[in-house]
Design an enzyme around this catalytic site. Sequence first.
Site, PDB file in Angstrom:
ATOM      1  N   CYS A  81       0.807  -1.223   0.000  1.00  0.00           N
ATOM      2  CA  CYS A  81       0.000   0.000   0.000  1.00  0.00           C
ATOM      3  C   CYS A  81       0.840   1.272   0.000  1.00  0.00           C
ATOM      4  CB  CYS A  81      -0.942  -0.005   1.198  1.00  0.00           C
ATOM      5  SG  CYS A  81      -2.140  -1.364   1.182  1.00  0.00           S
ATOM      6  N   HIS A 344      -8.924   3.710  -2.518  1.00  0.00           N
ATOM      7  CA  HIS A 344      -7.580   3.210  -2.248  1.00  0.00           C
ATOM      8  C   HIS A 344      -7.088   2.272  -3.351  1.00  0.00           C
ATOM      9  CE1 HIS A 344      -4.037   1.951  -0.255  1.00  0.00           C
ATOM     10  NE2 HIS A 344      -4.522   0.984   0.494  1.00  0.00           N
TER      11      HIS A 344
END
Length: 396
Positions: A81, A344
């Site tokens: 991430c 995201h």
Amino acid sequence: MKAYVVGVGMTKFEKPESRDWQYWDMVREAGAGALADAGIPYAAVEQAAVGHCFQASTAGQRAVYELGLTGLPVYNVNNNCATGSTALMLARQLVTGGVGDCVLAVGFERMKRGSLGTGGDGDLAASPVARHYGVMAARHGFAATPPTAQIFGNAAREHMERYGTTPAQLAAVAAKNHRHSAHNPLAQFQDAYTVDEVLAAEVVHAPLTKLQCSPTSDGAAAALVASERFVERHGLADRAVEILAQAMTTDTEESFASGSCLDVVGRPMSREAARRVYERSGLTADDLDVIELHDCFSINELLTYESLGLCAEGESGKLVESGATTYGGRWVVNPSGGLISKGHPLGATGIAQVAELAWQVRGEAGTRQVPGARVGLAHNIGLGGAAVVTLLRRTE
């Protein structure tokens, strides 16, 4: 040598499979936006760092070829991430190291619907985060709920048990960020919710409800990083945002020694990255105006408040409840809506944070503008692990 962000661009973040596009379409849109923002041609870009997690190894080349076929070096970056911020850090290092005067950092993701897995093709033992989940399982067991929601949900439970944090305080993070995203046309979600509505949503892994969890998303973001010489040569001083300091940290023994999910989800990494950035810049949390941080789950925003020094350990629930992290408070955190509401797409997230901060400190954020914003901080984290903190300041 100094480095500056001179142009940013991003696509709207969208629910996977909701738009008929490929990842190279996303990069063409975001990259063209960054070039237009800076007012320079692609031929001026000397190198490119391209972040992505779920595409093939040279997908970076396939993507930036949409911007031009100039033969520039392309580096494919994958750091979970934290991929986008890692690509940005590589671009900055190329500039400050004198390797290039203008480097493109771009991140993208074309994801599947549904929750993320463990990263080991269904085999937890083969996952690069097996050690992290092992710490969780030893203390909390391993449930049938999505693994990332589990590990952060268990961190939330521990924070509640240790510090008295309440479900309403966790929900206040999500309510704030959803409210902020209502003013962001590029956000995946633009609906506002009350704390009660957040609490009443479907439970993913207690105490986290669906509205406290970031969604999977499609999208891309881009930033052009340039040297001081390039800024002067192209007359970009009025657009330039200085990368005042930047740091990346990875896991140490501290992440695992306590046996706590509070540490295994990255609290020590974030704290150390923030410490380095403050030390290198000479600034502190008191100097920040606007912050984009990695709220993959509501608990991680609270943990990051503490890691960044916005409050003492254990006091983050009270901080968000006080209104200190929204408009009219001491800082505005996640004016974009954050990961929870903006979306995201893993490879794009870290660069999208910097795009938002660039717009904010240049006074170009429209109805979500933070009054008087000049100094911004971005925090991007990935399990496995990497934490990147970037401090930006509008040039005088």
